[in-house]
Write an enzyme that holds these catalytic residues in place. Structure first.
Site, PDB file in Angstrom:
ATOM      1  N   CYS A 163     -14.378   2.621  20.463  1.00 29.84           N
ATOM      2  CA  CYS A 163     -15.571   2.981  21.198  1.00 29.84           C
ATOM      3  C   CYS A 163     -16.758   2.980  20.241  1.00 29.84           C
ATOM      4  CB  CYS A 163     -15.363   4.383  21.749  1.00 29.84           C
ATOM      5  SG  CYS A 163     -16.404   4.727  23.122  1.00 29.84           S
ATOM      6  N   SER A 199       0.852  -1.190   0.000  1.00 30.87           N
ATOM      7  CA  SER A 199       0.000   0.000   0.000  1.00 30.87           C
ATOM      8  C   SER A 199       0.886   1.238   0.000  1.00 30.87           C
ATOM      9  CB  SER A 199      -0.889   0.019   1.241  1.00 30.87           C
ATOM     10  OG  SER A 199      -1.635   1.210   1.274  1.00 30.87           O
ATOM     11  N   HIS A 246       0.139   4.405   0.773  1.00 30.33           N
ATOM     12  CA  HIS A 246      -0.015   5.430   1.831  1.00 30.33           C
ATOM     13  C   HIS A 246       0.557   5.014   3.183  1.00 30.33           C
ATOM     14  CE1 HIS A 246      -3.569   4.163   4.357  1.00 30.33           C
ATOM     15  NE2 HIS A 246      -3.817   3.392   3.321  1.00 30.33           N
TER      16      HIS A 246
HETATM   17  C1  LIG Z   1      -3.462  -0.340   5.943  1.00 31.59           C
HETATM   18  C2  LIG Z   1      -3.336  -1.793   5.784  1.00 31.59           C
HETATM   19  C3  LIG Z   1      -4.027  -2.476   4.784  1.00 31.59           C
HETATM   20  C4  LIG Z   1      -5.011  -1.794   3.860  1.00 31.59           C
HETATM   21  O1  LIG Z   1      -4.352  -0.967   2.962  1.00 31.59           O
HETATM   22  P1  LIG Z   1      -5.173   0.102   2.092  1.00 31.59           P
HETATM   23  O2  LIG Z   1      -4.202   0.501   1.021  1.00 31.59           O
HETATM   24  O3  LIG Z   1      -5.506   1.220   3.028  1.00 31.59           O
HETATM   25  O4  LIG Z   1      -6.382  -0.569   1.537  1.00 31.59           O
HETATM   26  C5  LIG Z   1      -3.843  -3.839   4.670  1.00 31.59           C
HETATM   27  N1  LIG Z   1      -2.999  -4.494   5.473  1.00 31.59           N
HETATM   28  C6  LIG Z   1      -2.315  -3.878   6.454  1.00 31.59           C
HETATM   29  C7  LIG Z   1      -1.391  -4.665   7.318  1.00 31.59           C
HETATM   30  C8  LIG Z   1      -2.463  -2.509   6.641  1.00 31.59           C
HETATM   31  O5  LIG Z   1      -1.793  -1.914   7.623  1.00 31.59           O
END
Ligand SMILES: *Cc1c(COP(=O)(O)O)cnc(C)c1O
Length: 403
Positions: free
Chosen positions: A325, A201, A203
């Protein structure tokens, strides 16, 4: 003043170099990489192929063609798991994972279970580490896939993926790993570690949101989730997100270039925070593995202090707690429950996710906030009184607890 950001497992800020690399593809180079009759298309396609190469380089893939772009790691995880499962729609079969995976894996295997596949969860220990002997004992001729994350986003535990890869290879079972939290922090090489598929990913590594990739080793066949123009070797149709892809490529290049130096720096900060907590705050417990752990992660339970209250008290630092929460209840983290952290401690947990912007001054600042607020909240806590009166607070019913 904006809060100091210490929640880098949730997302990371966009690197300036990454933004700069993307800008031309948001403006003048707007072509569709599938257009092969003019220069607009050629320029876009060249940028996409360069990005593919950089991502392949980061993970040691043999060929750039093995990188399939997706909308993010959620989609990459879905494509890996459903893609393999749906190749065996008639015979179904078994998929092996662990209980601490990201929801993108857990919710996907739950759906497959409802469709008639068998889902097996390999045992994990109190630190969240996989039991390799138990994993080996689960394997059978109908095992279609092993999917085990490289590192956990809550407790930072790093799995022995090379050993899992070795086992999978010996039994000729495809091995997928969600490496989202590990990229740029853990040395991964898909050839050396025998990984067949790997989710990425952007981001989570200082790239843009809404773009990711799945490494798919040559020879692995997947049923596509999205049909259309046959892009990405037929595995993921849809016009490519060129600026996003260029950004992911740049983020991968930087992650590889800076990894060693950044990990060393993060370890110094992380250990400074952990030492400070251990020395200055009593009744606290580290969740996750003490050593086999991401350089930027700490997860502590501060007994007798609700995580949410502590986060509110430390509101000029952006942190995340181990409980969510909802309107009527306080649900503790499924990851902490899976490693048998008692409810009373799971509700007191805080995740520290360090990253590039954090400094040692910020570490000292959060330490000072923690020491002061844990003390203050404990003084106000009826649980602290109960515990001092010898009452077992683990027996209290937390699921009905409202606040
Ligand atoms: C953030 C995350 C995802 C999902 O990634 P996105 O690009 O936000 O869909 C999947 N696996 C792990 C371990 C993550 O930290």
């Amino acid at each position: 003043m904006k809060a100091i950001y210490m929640d880098h497992h949730a997302t990371t800020p966009l690197d300036k170099e990454v933004l700069e690399s993307m800008m031309p593809y948001l403006t003048e180079h707007f072509g569709n990489p599938s257009s092969n009759t003019h220069e607009y298309g050629h320029i876009a396609r060249k940028a996409v192929e360069e990005a593919r190469k950089k991502i392949a380089d980061l993970i040691g893939a043999q060929s750039a063609d093995e990188i399939i772009f997706t909308s993010g790691a959620t989609e990459a995880d879905n494509l890996a798991v459903k893609g393999i499962a749906w190749n065996n729609r008639d015979k179904k079969g078994q998929i092996i994972t662990i209980a601490t995976e990201h929801k993108a894996i857990l919710d996907t295997v739950s759906r497959l279970e409802r469709e008639g596949y068998e889902i097996a969860y390999a045992r994990i220990d109190e630190y969240g580490l996989i039991d390799l002997d138990h994993l080996a004992s689960l394997l059978k001729p109908e095992t279609r896939l092993i999917s085990i994350q490289t590192a956990n986003s809550e407790i930072g535990t790093i799995q022995p993926i090379a050993e899992i890869g070795q086992l999978a290879m010996q039994h000729k079972i495809p091995f997928h790993t969600d490496a989202v939290q590990a990229l740029g922090k853990v040395d991964i090489n898909v050839i050396r570690d025998h990984i067949d598929m790997l989710s990425i990913s952007a981001h989570k590594m200082y790239g843009p949101k809404g773009i990711g990739a799945l490494y798919v080793r040559k020879g692995i066949k997947l049923t596509s989730l999205i049909d259309g123009g046959g892009h990405e070797r037929g595995m993921r149709s849809g016009t490519l997100n060129v600026p996003g892809i260029v950004g992911l490529g740049k983020a991968a290049e930087i992650a590889k270039r800076d990894m060693k130096q950044e990990v060393d720096r993060l370890l110094i900060l992380r250990n400074r925070l952990a030492d400070g907590i251990d020395k200055q705050i009593e009744h606290c417990k580290l969740n996750g593995h003490p050593i086999k752990r991401l350089a930027n992660n700490l997860n502590y339970s501060f007994a007798y202090v609700e995580g949410e209250s502590l986060i509110l008290a430390c509101r000029d630092v952006a942190l995340s707690s181990g409980s969510a929460c909802t309107s009527t209840s306080l649900q503790s983290s499924y990851v902490l429950r899976a490693i048998n952290v008692p409810e009373s401690l799971a509700h007191c947990s805080i995740r520290f996710g360090l990253g590039k912007s954090n400094t040692s001054e910020q570490i000292d600042y959060i330490l000072e906030l923690l020491v002061r607020n844990v003390k203050k909240l404990r003084e106000m806590s009826p649980l602290y009184d109960l515990a001092r009166d010898g009452i077992d607070i683990d027996k209290l019913n937390w699921s009905k607890h409202t606040h």
